[in-house]
Design a protein around this motif. Structure first.
Motif, short mmCIF file in Angstrom:
data_model
loop_
_atom_site.label_atom_id
_atom_site.label_comp_id
_atom_site.label_asym_id
_atom_site.label_seq_id
_atom_site.Cartn_x
_atom_site.Cartn_y
_atom_site.Cartn_z
N PRO A 180 -1.69 12.40 -15.53
CA PRO A 180 -1.69 10.51 -15.80
C PRO A 180 -0.69 10.04 -15.07
CG PRO A 180 -1.41 12.22 -17.23
CD PRO A 180 -1.11 13.12 -16.77
N SER A 181 0.56 10.76 -14.53
CA SER A 181 1.42 10.57 -13.80
C SER A 181 1.78 11.06 -12.70
CB SER A 181 2.92 9.94 -14.95
OG SER A 181 3.92 11.50 -15.09
N LYS A 182 2.24 10.55 -11.62
CA LYS A 182 2.91 10.61 -10.08
C LYS A 182 3.86 11.57 -10.92
CE LYS A 182 4.41 9.19 -5.48
NZ LYS A 182 5.88 10.50 -5.36
N TRP A 183 4.54 11.82 -11.63
CA TRP A 183 6.25 12.09 -11.87
C TRP A 183 5.76 13.94 -12.03
CZ3 TRP A 183 7.08 13.93 -16.75
CH2 TRP A 183 7.93 14.68 -16.81
N LEU A 184 4.86 14.06 -13.14
CA LEU A 184 3.83 14.93 -13.42
C LEU A 184 2.97 15.19 -12.34
CD1 LEU A 184 4.58 17.17 -15.16
CD2 LEU A 184 2.55 15.82 -16.83
N GLY A 185 2.32 14.95 -12.16
CA GLY A 185 1.38 15.62 -10.25
C GLY A 185 2.22 16.03 -9.51
N ASP A 186 3.77 15.79 -9.10
CA ASP A 186 4.43 15.88 -7.98
C ASP A 186 5.21 17.09 -8.99
OD1 ASP A 186 3.93 14.41 -6.64
OD2 ASP A 186 5.81 13.08 -6.71
N LEU A 187 5.15 17.52 -10.22
CA LEU A 187 6.03 18.51 -10.41
C LEU A 187 5.39 19.75 -10.37
CD1 LEU A 187 8.14 17.67 -13.75
CD2 LEU A 187 9.18 17.88 -11.79
N VAL A 188 3.48 19.54 -10.38
CA VAL A 188 3.18 20.46 -10.28
C VAL A 188 2.38 20.95 -9.14
CG1 VAL A 188 0.64 21.20 -10.56
CG2 VAL A 188 1.59 19.25 -12.48
N SER A 189 2.96 20.22 -8.56
CA SER A 189 2.78 20.79 -6.94
C SER A 189 3.82 21.46 -6.81
CB SER A 189 2.35 19.17 -6.44
OG SER A 189 1.28 18.78 -5.93
N SER A 190 5.24 20.98 -6.67
CA SER A 190 5.84 21.70 -6.92
C SER A 190 6.39 23.64 -7.58
CB SER A 190 7.39 21.26 -7.13
OG SER A 190 7.63 20.71 -8.16
N SER A 191 5.36 23.61 -8.56
CA SER A 191 5.31 24.24 -9.33
C SER A 191 4.99 25.36 -8.67
CB SER A 191 5.20 24.00 -10.81
OG SER A 191 3.45 24.72 -10.39
N SER A 192 5.72 27.14 -9.26
CA SER A 192 4.07 28.43 -8.27
C SER A 192 3.41 28.13 -8.82
CB SER A 192 5.30 29.71 -8.67
OG SER A 192 5.37 29.66 -10.18
N VAL A 199 -4.68 19.21 -6.86
CA VAL A 199 -3.52 18.34 -8.02
C VAL A 199 -4.33 16.76 -7.69
CG1 VAL A 199 -1.62 17.44 -8.90
CG2 VAL A 199 -2.19 19.83 -7.77
N ARG A 200 -4.41 15.75 -9.41
CA ARG A 200 -5.02 14.72 -8.31
C ARG A 200 -4.26 13.63 -9.52
NH1 ARG A 200 -9.98 14.21 -6.48
NH2 ARG A 200 -10.78 16.59 -5.68
N VAL A 201 -3.76 12.29 -9.46
CA VAL A 201 -3.42 11.58 -10.43
C VAL A 201 -4.50 11.00 -11.03
CG1 VAL A 201 -1.52 10.02 -11.01
CG2 VAL A 201 -0.45 11.93 -9.18
N ILE A 202 -5.29 10.46 -12.24
CA ILE A 202 -5.17 9.64 -13.15
C ILE A 202 -5.34 9.09 -14.43
CG2 ILE A 202 -7.85 9.10 -13.59
CD1 ILE A 202 -9.05 11.07 -12.57
N GLN A 203 -4.48 7.74 -14.52
CA GLN A 203 -3.32 7.47 -15.77
C GLN A 203 -4.36 7.35 -16.81
OE1 GLN A 203 -2.02 3.37 -14.14
NE2 GLN A 203 -0.14 4.29 -12.58
N THR A 204 -3.26 7.52 -17.86
CA THR A 204 -4.25 7.47 -18.94
C THR A 204 -5.05 5.91 -19.05
OG1 THR A 204 -2.68 8.84 -19.56
CG2 THR A 204 -3.91 6.98 -21.49
N GLY A 205 -5.54 5.69 -19.71
CA GLY A 205 -6.20 4.04 -19.98
C GLY A 205 -5.79 3.72 -21.68
N GLY A 336 10.11 9.83 -15.60
CA GLY A 336 9.33 10.52 -15.96
C GLY A 336 7.36 9.02 -15.88
N GLY A 337 6.76 8.77 -15.77
CA GLY A 337 5.84 7.88 -15.14
C GLY A 337 5.86 7.09 -15.40
N MET A 338 7.11 6.67 -16.72
CA MET A 338 7.00 4.82 -16.55
C MET A 338 7.57 4.36 -15.36
SD MET A 338 8.05 4.37 -19.76
CE MET A 338 9.36 5.08 -21.06
N PRO A 339 8.35 4.15 -14.41
CA PRO A 339 8.02 3.17 -12.48
C PRO A 339 5.78 3.25 -12.35
CG PRO A 339 9.36 5.07 -12.89
CD PRO A 339 9.30 5.52 -14.25
N ASP A 340 5.27 4.04 -12.89
CA ASP A 340 4.30 3.88 -12.40
C ASP A 340 3.49 3.08 -12.83
OD1 ASP A 340 4.59 6.74 -11.24
OD2 ASP A 340 2.74 7.54 -12.44
N VAL A 341 3.99 2.34 -13.95
CA VAL A 341 3.24 1.15 -14.93
C VAL A 341 4.13 0.30 -15.34
CG1 VAL A 341 1.38 2.89 -16.47
CG2 VAL A 341 3.77 1.98 -17.05
N VAL A 342 5.84 0.27 -15.00
CA VAL A 342 6.24 -1.02 -15.60
C VAL A 342 6.88 -1.78 -14.01
CG1 VAL A 342 8.97 -1.42 -16.34
CG2 VAL A 342 7.72 0.58 -17.60
#
Length: 403
Positions: A180-192, A199-205, A336-342
């Motif tokens: 749901p956030s770019k922050w977590l998406g980046d963490l997924v991409s950097s994880s083993s 990895v995709r990003v689709i925000q929560t609605g 986290g995901g705050m900069p994605d939406v604020v």
């Protein structure tokens, strides 16, 4: 298209996010079912997952082990849910969408599904699937390798993050992770685990027909709040969860009172479960507790002028998006995901983590120069409509099905 969403529950932050998307899938014509470990809603399309024969409640649910050195929750990747039932769900569906499912679906079931041709999509609510079990790493980056040594678990713990992560690395194959956030998406991409995954990003609605503005003065009177004073909302599913940043509120209140000369000139509305020490707040505080009814929750948001979220680590919290939908701007740390939406100056303000003085300054800015609730609502209609998010998922499912 037959879509099976699988989660832990139909309530709570992650559960409600999954349920509202499932409902929107149904509204848009998908044959959608939502399978959960704990069912509370009276809906035929929400189905409780049975246990294995001879078991009752899942023994491997979230645990805070005695030897853990912090309050970070862990899950083991094991489950007591019936694998034959889950396999029948897989066989009947065109796409399986895993949600917060650490208790409902074991690592071994994920392994079996990820090695088949049918699309397996995992919408992440936290970091648990990409770590050795911790839901949030609290700054630790060892999930990028092998989760060893773990700073959260003592040497005598029955939980071994290295073993969990190593098992997942060996067993899991094709998974499309959705963050749901770019922050977590980046963490997924950097994880083993996620480094070689899609990895995709689709925000929560948000359901904009549920979360909408109500008359602010009327709602303030309903909650016995002074309609002449600005109301600052602090909310979370559990307000004393250390990640939600309640510890910053006493200092922030003191700054408002002493430095900005605001003592007795505002009120604080606390929404959510838990039992924080409210005596630490030297201001007028009203506590609602947990509000289960979502329409009533929207009214509580509407009683507020600003939502304050001094969160330490989070994905894309519902309280932030729901506040926007009710026309309430958000002031938060930039985590986290705050900069994605604020959007500063449009629907809120961001402060540097974890600068309480800057946070207080941004809060005072929004009190002195209120952002338009009408504009915040219009931004929400354009950017966080659950109907738009469902369409994004449908497009993803179609892409994966015919890939």
């Amino acid at each position: 298209m037959k879509v099976a969403s699988i989660g832990e529950a139909d309530y709570g932050g992650a559960g409600m996010s999954a349920l509202k998307l499932h409902n929107e899938f149904v509204r848009q014509g998908l044959n959608s079912k939502f399978y959960v470990n704990r069912k509370t809603v009276d809906m035929d399309s929400v189905i409780q997952i049975p246990d294995r024969l001879g078991t009752s409640a899942a023994p491997f649910k979230i645990g805070q082990y005695k030897t853990i050195t912090t309050d970070v929750p862990f899950t083991t990747g094991l489950s007591s849910k019936c694998p034959d039932f889950l396999e029948s769900v897989w066989q009947e569906s065109d796409v399986v969408l895993l949600r917060w499912s650490s208790v409902s679906v074991s690592d071994f079931v994920v392994s079996r599904w990820s090695n088949k041709s049918k699309p397996l999509v995992w919408c992440l609510s936290d970091m648990a699937p990409i770590t050795g079990g911790c839901h949030y790493s609290m700054g630790c980056d060892k999930f990028e390798s092998y989760c060893r040594p773990c700073p959260h678990v003592g040497p005598d713990s029955v939980h071994d993050p290295f073993r969990v992560l190593n098992r997942r690395l060996k067993l899991w194959n094709k998974i499309v992770f959705v963050s749901p956030s770019k922050w977590l998406g980046d963490l997924v991409s950097s994880s083993s685990i996620g480094r070689d995954k899609d990895v995709r990003v689709i925000q929560t609605g948000v359901e904009l027909d549920v979360f909408k503005p109500y008359d602010v003065n009327l709602q303030k009177r309903k909650y016995n709040l002074d309609p002449t004073k600005p109301v600052i909302l602090f909310g979370a599913a559990s307000v004393d969860d250390s990640r939600k940043g309640f510890k910053y509120l006493p200092e922030l209140v003191n700054i408002l009172n002493e430095y900005f000369d605001m003592k007795n000139k505002y009120s604080v509305l606390v929404i959510g479960g838990g039992s924080p020490d409210l005596d630490l707040l030297n201001c007028d505080v009203t506590v609602t507790g947990h509000i289960k009814d979502r329409h009533e929750l929207a009214r509580a948001y509407s009683a507020s002028d600003i939502t304050l979220l001094p969160y330490v680590e989070d994905n894309l919290p519902n309280v932030c998006l729901e506040s926007f939908a009710c026309g309430v701007p958000v002031v938060a740390f930039s985590i986290g995901g705050m900069p994605d939406v604020v959007r500063p100056g449009i629907n809120g303000e961001l402060a540097s983590p974890f600068d309480v003085w800057e946070l207080a300054h941004k809060l005072k800015m929004c009190i002195d120069n209120p952002l338009s609730k009408i504009s915040v609502r219009k931004w929400s209609e354009k950017n966080i409509n659950i109907a738009d998010r469902a369409i994004e998922y449908k497009d993803l499912f179609t892409e994966l099905k015919y890939k």
